[in-house]
Enzyme design. Sequence first.
Site, PDB file in Angstrom:
ATOM      1  N   ILE A   1       0.871  -1.178   0.000  1.00 14.65           N
ATOM      2  CA  ILE A   1       0.000   0.000   0.000  1.00 14.65           C
ATOM      3  C   ILE A   1       0.906   1.226   0.000  1.00 14.65           C
ATOM      4  CG2 ILE A   1      -1.685   1.312   1.343  1.00 14.65           C
ATOM      5  CD1 ILE A   1      -2.777  -1.408   2.301  1.00 14.65           C
TER       6      ILE A   1
ATOM      7  N   HIS B   1      -7.163  -4.100 -10.363  1.00 13.92           N
ATOM      8  CA  HIS B   1      -7.663  -4.782  -9.161  1.00 13.92           C
ATOM      9  C   HIS B   1      -8.659  -5.855  -9.603  1.00 13.92           C
ATOM     10  CE1 HIS B   1      -8.713  -5.231  -4.962  1.00 13.92           C
ATOM     11  NE2 HIS B   1      -9.978  -5.271  -5.338  1.00 13.92           N
TER      12      HIS B   1
HETATM   13  C1  GRF Z   1      -3.648  -9.692 -10.438  1.00 15.14           C
HETATM   14  O1  GRF Z   1      -4.759 -10.496 -10.164  1.00 15.14           O
HETATM   15  C2  GRF Z   1      -3.971  -8.249 -10.203  1.00 15.14           C
HETATM   16  O2  GRF Z   1      -5.302  -7.932 -10.473  1.00 15.14           O
HETATM   17  C3  GRF Z   1      -3.717  -8.081  -8.727  1.00 15.14           C
HETATM   18  O3  GRF Z   1      -2.594  -8.891  -8.469  1.00 15.14           O
HETATM   19  C4  GRF Z   1      -2.520  -9.937  -9.443  1.00 15.14           C
HETATM   20  C5  GRF Z   1      -1.173  -9.840 -10.073  1.00 15.14           C
HETATM   21  O4  GRF Z   1      -0.909 -10.896 -10.953  1.00 15.14           O
HETATM   22  N1  GRF Z   1      -3.534  -6.679  -8.405  1.00 15.14           N
HETATM   23  P1  GRF Z   1       0.344 -10.810 -11.929  1.00 15.14           P
HETATM   24  O5  GRF Z   1       1.579 -10.604 -11.064  1.00 15.14           O
HETATM   25  O6  GRF Z   1       0.122  -9.668 -12.871  1.00 15.14           O
HETATM   26  O7  GRF Z   1       0.380 -12.129 -12.614  1.00 15.14           O
END
Ligand code: GRF
Length: 210
Positions: A94, A111
């Site tokens: 965060i 997200h």
């Molecule tokens: C994804 O599901 C994204 O939405 C969330 O964290 C995950 C990251 O996955 N914020 P990656 O590292 O892009 O494969």
Amino acid sequence: MRPSLAILISGRGSNMAAILGQAQAEDWAADFCLVLSNNPDAPGLQTAADYGIPTAVLNHRSYRGRRPEYDADLAARLQAAGVTWVILAGFMRILGPRFTQPFAGRILNIHPSLLPLYPGLNTHQRAIDAGDSVAGCTVHLVDETLDGGRRLAQAEVPVLPGDDANSLAARVLQQEHRLYPQVVRDLIEERLGLEPAASEHRQHAKEAVK
Ligand code: GRF
């Protein structure tokens, strides 16, 4: 001026790879100047290096109890690299005001829920537990609220009978990989109405009327 982008990751970096892959295939008019991780073991760092992008680690474990200093050092690192836009792609920290203020209006995140539903963690299980028939993902601007900044784009997927958090996450992730590169490309092509220098212009205007 070509926008200069940094991507921040913490893990596998599949969204980062989707963005870099599309940028390369379509020869976007932007420079990816840095991929930075808070986690030295993030597999995505190797993926970024394979794309020829400089990588860096700023390990939050070296900043125990000193979160504002971490945020300030992170901001300084990106400013030194000349970054205009920050793309968060699975960056599991965060960010506080010492990062969000210098980059105000210039930080994007993806997200895995249809915000404003389910900010924070465990989004897929929460959607299943709530009996939702639709889930999805959101690309939004980052401010000091948790997943609460202005929403830029969303993609929906059905929640299917028998889904568990893993199967739903996999279906949502496919949409993330489609949506996020599309929004970043729109940003670069200035189709989102977001202007990287806007806050600086406002600052100059304020100084001029003093
Ligand atoms: C994804 O599901 C994204 O939405 C969330 O964290 C995950 C990251 O996955 N914020 P990656 O590292 O892009 O494969």
